[in-house]
Every structure is written in C-alpha cells, then in structure tokens.
Design a protein around this motif. Structure first.
Motif, short mmCIF file in Angstrom:
data_model
loop_
_atom_site.label_atom_id
_atom_site.label_comp_id
_atom_site.label_asym_id
_atom_site.label_seq_id
_atom_site.Cartn_x
_atom_site.Cartn_y
_atom_site.Cartn_z
N GLY A 55 -9.58 -13.06 12.11
CA GLY A 55 -8.83 -11.84 12.37
C GLY A 55 -7.76 -11.49 11.35
O GLY A 55 -7.09 -10.48 11.51
N GLY A 56 -7.60 -12.27 10.33
CA GLY A 56 -6.63 -11.94 9.28
C GLY A 56 -7.14 -10.79 8.42
O GLY A 56 -8.34 -10.54 8.34
N GLU A 57 -6.22 -10.07 7.79
CA GLU A 57 -6.60 -8.97 6.90
C GLU A 57 -5.56 -8.82 5.82
O GLU A 57 -4.37 -9.07 6.04
N GLY A 58 -5.99 -8.41 4.64
CA GLY A 58 -5.07 -8.16 3.54
C GLY A 58 -5.70 -7.20 2.55
O GLY A 58 -6.92 -7.10 2.46
N CYS A 59 -4.84 -6.47 1.82
CA CYS A 59 -5.31 -5.42 0.91
C CYS A 59 -4.62 -5.50 -0.44
O CYS A 59 -3.49 -5.99 -0.55
N THR A 60 -5.28 -4.96 -1.43
CA THR A 60 -4.68 -4.79 -2.74
C THR A 60 -3.62 -3.71 -2.65
O THR A 60 -3.66 -2.87 -1.74
N PRO A 61 -2.71 -3.67 -3.59
CA PRO A 61 -1.82 -2.52 -3.62
C PRO A 61 -2.63 -1.26 -3.92
O PRO A 61 -3.64 -1.33 -4.63
N PRO A 62 -2.24 -0.13 -3.40
CA PRO A 62 -2.96 1.12 -3.71
C PRO A 62 -2.82 1.46 -5.19
O PRO A 62 -1.73 1.39 -5.74
N ILE A 63 -3.93 1.80 -5.79
CA ILE A 63 -3.95 2.17 -7.22
C ILE A 63 -4.52 3.57 -7.34
O ILE A 63 -5.53 3.86 -6.76
N ALA A 115 -10.08 5.27 0.34
CA ALA A 115 -9.39 6.28 -0.47
C ALA A 115 -9.32 7.55 0.36
O ALA A 115 -10.35 8.15 0.65
N ASP A 116 -8.13 7.92 0.77
CA ASP A 116 -7.95 9.07 1.66
C ASP A 116 -8.85 8.91 2.89
O ASP A 116 -8.82 7.88 3.53
N ALA A 146 -6.75 4.48 -4.20
CA ALA A 146 -7.68 3.61 -3.46
C ALA A 146 -7.07 2.23 -3.27
O ALA A 146 -6.20 1.80 -4.03
N THR A 147 -7.57 1.51 -2.27
CA THR A 147 -7.20 0.13 -2.02
C THR A 147 -8.44 -0.64 -1.56
O THR A 147 -9.35 -0.07 -0.97
N ALA A 148 -8.49 -1.93 -1.89
CA ALA A 148 -9.58 -2.80 -1.45
C ALA A 148 -8.99 -3.84 -0.51
O ALA A 148 -7.92 -4.38 -0.77
N CYS A 149 -9.70 -4.12 0.58
CA CYS A 149 -9.19 -5.04 1.60
C CYS A 149 -10.27 -6.04 2.01
O CYS A 149 -11.46 -5.77 1.86
#
Length: 127
Positions: free
Chosen positions: A119-127, A83-84, A110-113
């Motif tokens: 080496g893959g990565e992914g995140c939630t949409p920012p809320i 978050a920021d 904030a976002t959770a990843c």
C-alpha cells in the motif's frame, strides 16, 4: 536504461537511420513508446526510490511525450505516469525484468509514481 527499453544502443549508421517517431505530443497519449519509436531519444528526467527499485519519469524530445519506467521487484505492485487529466498505469504482473507505461502528452507537467504490494506510494517531483 535505454537498452532495457529496447532502443538502439549504438548510433545508427548512415545507411540505417533511426525510425521516425510515430506520434507527437497529444497524439502520443495511450501509445506504446517502443512501438512509436519514442525510445530512440528517451532520457530519464526524474526518479523516485520505492520498493527496492527506482521509478523513472522518461521524456522523449522527438515525441514530446512522457512515460514511467521501473525495474520490476517483488514488492513493486505497479507504476503510473500522470499529466493533467491524462493517466497511464501498468501493474507489475508481466513476469518481466522491467515495466513501463504507455505515454502521456509532454506539454503539461508530468510525474511518475510507483505503488507497493503493502500500500505504499511515492512519486517523482513534477517536471
């Protein structure tokens, strides 16, 4: 999900009120959500599937804070919440069934990843 976080599953009885949150917003940064009793009203507000699990962005209204949560799987290397300028991460090396991060202030978006062993990565949409 809340049971896995360790919160009380049943509503508190009249003689046993829920503990008061130990922090609020900015003072929650780098704090454990369970130790600060922020898990008592925790809810998943966004999620992302990665490495045979789901990374969740968790929100506590009483603490006005966010953290990341996921069930541990062999290919999940770790999770983080951002978050920021605030950032908290947790590697998947605790030998537990689930992992969660410390908290960040709930005022900014904030976002959770999650990241994988390969080496893959992914995140939630920012809320």
């Amino acid at each position: 999900m809340l049971l896995a976080l360790g919160s009380l599953a049943a509503a508190p009885s009249a003689s046993h009120a829920a503990p008061t949150a130990g922090c609020y917003a900015e003072s929650c940064h780098d704090q454990d959500p369970i130790e600060q009793h922020c898990d008592s009203d925790a809810q998943s507000v966004a999620s992302y599937s990665i490495a045979d699990t789901v990374v969740e962005l968790i929100w506590s209204n009483s603490c006005h804070a966010n953290w990341a949560f996921a069930r541990a799987t062999p290919n999940l290397a770790g999770i983080y919440v951002a978050a920021d300028a605030e950032y908290e991460s947790q590697r998947n090396d605790l030998g537990t069934n689930f992992i969660f991060t410390k908290m960040v202030d709930g005022d900014p978006v904030a976002t959770a990843c999650g990241w994988t062993q390969d080496g893959g990565e992914g995140c939630t949409p920012p809320i």
